[in-house]
Design an enzyme around this catalytic site. Structure first.
Site, PDB file in Angstrom:
ATOM      1  N   TYR A   1       4.093   4.818  11.974  1.00 28.67           N
ATOM      2  CA  TYR A   1       4.363   3.405  12.264  1.00 28.67           C
ATOM      3  C   TYR A   1       5.187   2.671  11.202  1.00 28.67           C
ATOM      4  O   TYR A   1       5.598   1.555  11.399  1.00 28.67           O
ATOM      5  CB  TYR A   1       3.040   2.654  12.484  1.00 28.67           C
ATOM      6  CG  TYR A   1       2.037   2.822  11.348  1.00 28.67           C
ATOM      7  CD1 TYR A   1       2.140   2.073  10.191  1.00 28.67           C
ATOM      8  CD2 TYR A   1       0.996   3.755  11.444  1.00 28.67           C
ATOM      9  CE1 TYR A   1       1.247   2.236   9.145  1.00 28.67           C
ATOM     10  CE2 TYR A   1       0.093   3.929  10.398  1.00 28.67           C
ATOM     11  CZ  TYR A   1       0.223   3.166   9.259  1.00 28.67           C
ATOM     12  OH  TYR A   1      -0.661   3.337   8.229  1.00 28.67           O
TER      13      TYR A   1
ATOM     14  N   ARG B   1       0.866  -1.185   0.000  1.00 31.25           N
ATOM     15  CA  ARG B   1       0.000   0.000   0.000  1.00 31.25           C
ATOM     16  C   ARG B   1       0.897   1.227   0.000  1.00 31.25           C
ATOM     17  O   ARG B   1       1.504   1.546   1.009  1.00 31.25           O
ATOM     18  CB  ARG B   1      -0.846  -0.055   1.286  1.00 31.25           C
ATOM     19  CG  ARG B   1      -2.000   0.898   1.371  1.00 31.25           C
ATOM     20  CD  ARG B   1      -2.543   0.953   2.803  1.00 31.25           C
ATOM     21  NE  ARG B   1      -1.668   1.751   3.644  1.00 31.25           N
ATOM     22  CZ  ARG B   1      -1.525   1.596   4.963  1.00 31.25           C
ATOM     23  NH1 ARG B   1      -2.199   0.675   5.614  1.00 31.25           N
ATOM     24  NH2 ARG B   1      -0.710   2.383   5.639  1.00 31.25           N
TER      25      ARG B   1
ATOM     26  N   HIS C   1      -3.465   4.378   4.850  1.00 26.95           N
ATOM     27  CA  HIS C   1      -4.620   3.482   4.892  1.00 26.95           C
ATOM     28  C   HIS C   1      -5.846   4.189   4.321  1.00 26.95           C
ATOM     29  O   HIS C   1      -6.603   3.640   3.550  1.00 26.95           O
ATOM     30  CB  HIS C   1      -4.894   3.027   6.319  1.00 26.95           C
ATOM     31  CG  HIS C   1      -6.207   2.334   6.467  1.00 26.95           C
ATOM     32  ND1 HIS C   1      -6.410   1.061   5.994  1.00 26.95           N
ATOM     33  CD2 HIS C   1      -7.383   2.748   6.977  1.00 26.95           C
ATOM     34  CE1 HIS C   1      -7.678   0.721   6.226  1.00 26.95           C
ATOM     35  NE2 HIS C   1      -8.278   1.721   6.819  1.00 26.95           N
TER      36      HIS C   1
HETATM   37  C1  LIG Z   1     -14.702  -5.771  11.816  1.00 25.33           C
HETATM   38  C2  LIG Z   1     -13.846  -4.581  11.617  1.00 25.33           C
HETATM   39  N1  LIG Z   1     -12.893  -4.289  12.525  1.00 25.33           N
HETATM   40  C3  LIG Z   1     -12.125  -3.199  12.384  1.00 25.33           C
HETATM   41  C4  LIG Z   1     -12.278  -2.357  11.327  1.00 25.33           C
HETATM   42  C5  LIG Z   1     -11.436  -1.111  11.183  1.00 25.33           C
HETATM   43  N2  LIG Z   1     -10.517  -1.270  10.047  1.00 25.33           N
HETATM   44  C6  LIG Z   1     -10.822  -0.785   8.838  1.00 25.33           C
HETATM   45  S1  LIG Z   1      -9.699  -1.209   7.696  1.00 25.33           S
HETATM   46  C7  LIG Z   1      -8.768  -2.044   8.813  1.00 25.33           C
HETATM   47  C8  LIG Z   1      -7.520  -2.733   8.362  1.00 25.33           C
HETATM   48  C9  LIG Z   1      -7.758  -3.676   7.251  1.00 25.33           C
HETATM   49  O1  LIG Z   1      -6.577  -4.222   6.808  1.00 25.33           O
HETATM   50  P1  LIG Z   1      -6.532  -5.251   5.613  1.00 25.33           P
HETATM   51  O2  LIG Z   1      -7.572  -6.289   5.796  1.00 25.33           O
HETATM   52  O3  LIG Z   1      -5.138  -5.711   5.470  1.00 25.33           O
HETATM   53  O4  LIG Z   1      -6.977  -4.418   4.342  1.00 25.33           O
HETATM   54  P2  LIG Z   1      -6.293  -3.110   3.733  1.00 25.33           P
HETATM   55  O5  LIG Z   1      -6.923  -1.948   4.412  1.00 25.33           O
HETATM   56  O6  LIG Z   1      -4.837  -3.202   3.969  1.00 25.33           O
HETATM   57  O7  LIG Z   1      -6.647  -3.106   2.300  1.00 25.33           O
HETATM   58  C10 LIG Z   1      -9.343  -1.960  10.080  1.00 25.33           C
HETATM   59  C11 LIG Z   1      -8.759  -2.534  11.302  1.00 25.33           C
HETATM   60  C12 LIG Z   1     -13.302  -2.694  10.415  1.00 25.33           C
HETATM   61  N3  LIG Z   1     -13.549  -1.915   9.345  1.00 25.33           N
HETATM   62  N4  LIG Z   1     -14.060  -3.785  10.590  1.00 25.33           N
END
Ligand SMILES: Cc1ncc(C[n+]2csc(CCOP(=O)(O)OP(=O)(O)O)c2C)c(N)n1
Ligand SMILES: [Mg+2]
Lengths: 369, 325
Positions: A269, A256, A260
Site C-alpha cells: 500500500y 514509520r 506496522h
Molecule cells: C479499537 C481498535 N481498532 C482497531 C485496531 C487494529 N489496529 C491496530 S494498530 C492500528 C493502526 C493504528 O494506527 P496509529 O494510531 O496511527 O498508530 P501507529 O500504529 O501508526 O503507531 C489498527 C487499526 C485496534 N488495535 N484497536
C-alpha cells in the site's frame, strides 16, 4: 501548512548546546535511541526466526519518543502505546524484563498474558498497554485530574498515533483535560500511517496539532525526527502543565520506517519513494551528525555502544529463551484480587485433566495467520 | 467445483454480492489496498473503487454509525470490524441503534447491515485478538448472529445475510480462515439462516458446537468412535435465531447432551442451549448436560492452548456423559 518546530539545524550552528542540555543529556538520549533501534532489529529477527510470535518495531520514531520522554521526570506517569518501548529503555528498564515479555515466559511481569510489546512496568511509572486503540487517552486525562485533586506537581503523558485521533477516546480525553485544565500532555505521533491507511484518509484537518484549538489547549506541531525540537516542545508543555496552564497536544511529524508490525508488508500500500525520502531524514543519523559537530560523537564511541548493547541484548534473549512458560495455574490468578469459588473449580478441572489425560499440547497458531 | 478456504469463500461471496447489487458497499479499517489484515477483501477495492470499498478513519464507532445511516437510506452496508475484540467502541451503535431501529420506528426504518468480524482464538493473538464475544450480541433482540465453520456455509450464509433485511453480526472463525478447505459451488447461492448443520449422525450422545470449536469437536468425535461411542455432532452456525428443533430432536434421540464453546463459561451460549434442553427435553435426558468452554478468565497469550477447549477436554466430557447411568 501549519508551522513545524525545528531546532537541530540552528542548534548545530550555535556555539552552545540548546535548551539547557548537558553533554551527558545528549549522550543519554542518543544511547536510548540507538538501543531502541538495535532492540527493534533484534526483535524483528527473533520474529522472523519463529522464536517470538509478534513484534512491533518503532524504527524511525525514536526521536519523537525519546525527545518527549526525556522531558518527563521519572515520577511522571506515562501511558505508552504499543510502539513506544524506547521510553522503557530510556527509563532504564533492563532488556531482560522487556524480552521476557516478548517471550511471555514465567518471569514475564505480565505472566504471559499479553502479546509482545504490551508491557506493564509499574516500577518505572509506565502503565500497562492495551491493544484497543486510544483507550489510554482518556485514562491519562483522568490520572492528570487525580494529580490536580491531590495537589501534586507532576504531569501525565500519553502516546498515540495519527489513527488514534479518530477514536472517540481522543475527543473524550482532550475535552475532559481541556475543561479541567489538567496537567496532561498528549503526544500524537503522526507517522503518517495507521497500518495501511494514509493520514489524508484519517483527517481532513491540515494538522493534528490544529485540533487542540477546539479543546482550548495549545497544539504544537514539531519535526518528529528532530529530537531537540521534540524535546523543546515537550519541556515547554510540561512547564505549562506544572504551572497550572493545562494540557498540550504535541504532534510529532515523523514516519514509520518499518512495517506496522511483523505481520504487515507496506509494499502492498505504500509508495516505495516514501521510505527512501524518509530514510534520508532518519532521526538517529540527524542527531548523530549534530553530536559529531559538538564533539560528542565518534565512530569509536558508536562502536563501543553498539557492541555493548548488542551483547546485553544477546544475554537477555538467551536467558529469556531458557525460561519456561508460565505455570498453568497462573492463568487463573489476577482475574480478581482473590480467587472466587468458580475459578477455584475451573482451575481444579484443568489440574484434573492434566492428571488424567496428560499435558495439554500447544498447537501453535500464527499471527494473524 | 473449485476448492476454497473459508477466507476465499468470504472473498468470493463479497465479490458476488457487490457485482450483483450496487447497493452493497463495504467500509472498515485496512480493507482497501491492503485487502484486510487477513485478506478477506483482497482485490475488491481495485475492482469496485473508493466509493464502494472504503478505508475509513480508525473508529469502530464511526464505521458502525455511518453503516447504520447507509442501511437506513437503502444501501446494503457490510462493515468490517478488524477484530471482534475492537467492536466495543461501536457497541452502542449496534445494540441501541442497529438492533432497535425497525422496532422503535414501528417498522418504518429497517436497518439492513452485515457486520463482519473475525472471532475466536487460534492465532496466538492474546486477549485482544482472540475473544469469543458472541453472547453480547445474542443477548440483543433485533440482531441476527451467525458463525459458519465451513467455506460453503461461509459463502452461502454471507450472501443470505446481505440479501435479507435484518442486521446481522457475521462472525468469522479466524482460526479456520486458511485451515478449513472444501469444494464450494461457484456463483450465487444461499444457505438458509437459522438452520443448524448436521456434521455427523450418531445415536449415543449429542454434541453441539459452532465456529472453530466444530473442528475440535470433530477430532473428539473421531476419538470417541474409536472407543465405540457414537456421537451426533451438530454445527449450530446460526446463533440467533437458532435451530432449537434440530438440537431438541437430537437430544430426544440420544438422551445425552454435550455443548462445546470457546467463549467463557458463565452466560456463554452453551448455557442457553442447556436451559432449553432442560425445558423441552428433560424427560429424554439420561445424564447431566455437560458444558465444555473457555474459562472465566481473560483470554491468555502463552497459555492459549490451555484456555481453549482441546479435543481431549471435549472427549472427557463425552466419556462422562456417555457412561453416566
Ligand atoms: C479499537 C481498535 N481498532 C482497531 C485496531 C487494529 N489496529 C491496530 S494498530 C492500528 C493502526 C493504528 O494506527 P496509529 O494510531 O496511527 O498508530 P501507529 O500504529 O501508526 O503507531 C489498527 C487499526 C485496534 N488495535 N484497536
Ligand atoms: Mg500512525
Amino acid at each position: 501548512m501549519a508551522e513545524m518546530l525545528q531546532v537541530l539545524d540552528a542548534a548545530t550552528k550555535a556555539a552552545k548546546l540548546p535548551l539547557g542540555l548537558t553533554p551527558d543529556d545528549c549522550k543519554t538520549m542518543y544511547r536510548a535511541m540507538l538501543a531502541t533501534r538495535l532492540f527493534d532489529q533484534r526483535g524483528m529477527n527473533l520474529q522472523r526466526q519463529g522464536r517470538i510470535g509478534f513484534c512491533v518495531p518503532s524504527m524511525g520514531q525514536e526521536a519523537s519518543q525519546i525527545g518527549t520522554a526525556f522531558a518527563a521526570p521519572k515520577d511522571d506517569w506515562i501511558y505508552p502505546s504499543y510502539r513506544t518501548h524506547s521510553i522503557a529503555i530510556l527509563r532504564g528498564v533492563p532488556f531482560r524484563t522487556l524480552i521476557d515479555q516478548l517471550y511471555g515466559n514465567a518471569t514475564d511481569i505480565v505472566k504471559g498474558r499479553q502479546m509482545p510489546n504490551h508491557f506493564s512496568l509499574r516500577q518505572w511509572n509506565l502503565v500497562s498497554i492495551s491493544s484497543p486503540i486510544g483507550t489510554q487517552i482518556s485514562q491519562a486525562a483522568g490520572t492528570a485530574r487525580a494529580i490536580q485533586i491531590r495537589g501534586e506537581q507532576k504531569a501525565v503523558w500519553t502516546y498515540f498515533g495519527d489513527g488514534g485521533t479518530s477514536e472517540g477516546e481522543f475527543h473524550c480525553g482532550m475535552n475532559f483535560a481541556g475543561v479541567w485544565k489538567a496537567p496532561c500532555i498528549f503526544v500524537c505521533e503522526n507517522n503518517q500511517w495507521a497500518i495501511s491507511v494514509p493520514v489524508r484518509q484519517q483527517t481532513a484537518s491540515e494538522s493534528f496539532a490544529a485540533k487542540a484549538i477546539a479543546y482550548g489547549m495549545p497544539g504544537v506541531k514539531v519535526d518528529g525526527n528532530d529530537v531537540l525540537a521534540v524535546y523543546q516542545a515537550a519541556k515547554e508543555a510540561r512547564e505549562r502543565a506544572i504551572a497550572g496552564g493545562g494540557p498540550t497536544l504535541i504532534e510529532t511529524f515523523t514516519f514509520r520506517q518499518g512495517p506496522h508490525s511483523s505481520s504487515d508488508d507496506p509494499k502492498r500500500y505504500q509508495p516505495p519513494e516514501m521510505l527512501e525520502t524518509w530514510k534520508k531524514k532518519d532521526p538517529i543519523a540527524r542527531f548523530q551528525a549534530f553530536l559529531e559537530k559538538k564533539k560528542l560523537w565518534t565512530p569509536e564511541w558508536e562502536k563501543a555502544l553498539t557492541d555493548e548493547i548488542t551483547a546485553d541484548l544477546a544475554k537477555a534473549v538467551d536467558a529469556a529463551e531458557q525460561t519456561p512458560a508460565p505455570a498453568v495455574d497462573t492463568m487463573f490468578d489476577d482475574v480478581y484480587a482473590t480467587l472466587p469459588p468458580h475459578l477455584v473449580e475451573q482451575r481444579e478441572a484443568v489440574r484434573q485433566q492434566i492428571r488424567t489425560s496428560g499435558a495439554i499440547q500447544d498447537t501453535g497458531g500464527k499471527f494473524p495467520l | 467445483m473449485p476448492e476454497m478456504t473459508l477466507l476465499a469463500a468470504i472473498n468470493d461471496a463479497l465479490n458476488i454480492a457487490m457485482a450483483k447489487d450496487e447497493r452493497v458497499v463495504m467500509l472498515g479499517e485496512d480493507i482497501g489496498k491492503k485487502g484486510g489484515v487477513f485478506g478477506a477483501t483482497a482485490g475488491l477495492h481495485e475492482k469496485y473503487g473508493d466509493l464502494r470499498v472504503m478505508d475509513t478513519p480508525l473508529s469502530e464507532n464511526g464505521i458502525l454509525g455511518t453503516a447504520v445511516g447507509m442501511g437506513l437510506y437503502g444501501l446494503r452496508p457490510v462493515p468490517e470490524i478488524q477484530f471482534l475484540d475492537f467492536i466495543y467502541p461501536g457497541f452502542d451503535q449496534i445494540v441501541s441503534e442497529m438492533a432497535k431501529f425497525r422496532y422503535r420506528s414501528g417498522g418504518e426504518y429497517p436497518c439492513p447491515c452485515v457486520v463482519r468480524s473475525p472471532s475466536g482464538g487460534g492465532i496466538k493473538g492474546g486477549h485482544y485478538h482472540s475473544q469469543s464475544a458472541e453472547s453480547y450480541f445474542i443477548h440483543t433482540p433485533g440482531l441476527r448472529v451467525v458463525m459458519p465453520s465451513t467455506p460453503r456455509d461461509a459463502k452461502g450464509m454471507l450472501l443470505a445475510s446481505i440479501f435479507q433485511d435484518d442486521p446481522v453480526i457475521f462472525l468469522e472463525p479466524k482460526a479456520l480462515y486458511r485451515h478449513a478447505k472444501e469444494e464450494v459451488e461457484s456463483g450465487y447461492f444461499e444457505v438458509e439462516l437459522g438452520k443448524a448443520r448436521l456434521v455427523k449422525a450418531g445415536d449415543a450422545v449429542t454434541l453441539v458446537s459452532w465456529g472453530s470449536m466444530v473442528v475440535t469437536c470433530e477430532q473428539a468425535v473421531a476419538k470417541a468412535a474409536e472407543k465405540g461411542v457414537s456421537v451426533e455432532l451438530i454445527d449450530l452456525r446460526s446463533l440467533l435465531p437458532w435451530d432449537t428443533d434440530a438440537v431438541m430432536a437430537s437430544v430426544k434421540k440420544t438422551g445425552r447432551l454435550v455443548i462445546a464453546q470457546e467463549a467463557p463459561r458463565t452466560l456463554g451460549f452453551a448455557s442457553e442451549i442447556a436451559a432449553t434442553a432442560a425445558e423441552k427435553a428433560i424427560d429424554s435426558l439420561r445424564a447431566p448436560i455437560a458444558r465444555v468452554s473457555g474459562f472465566d478468565t481473560p483470554f491468555p497469550y502463552t497459555l492459549e492452548h490451555v484456555y481453549k477447549p482441546d479435543a481431549q477436554r471435549i472427549l472427557n466430557a463425552i466419556d462422562y456423559v456417555a457412561r453416566y447411568d
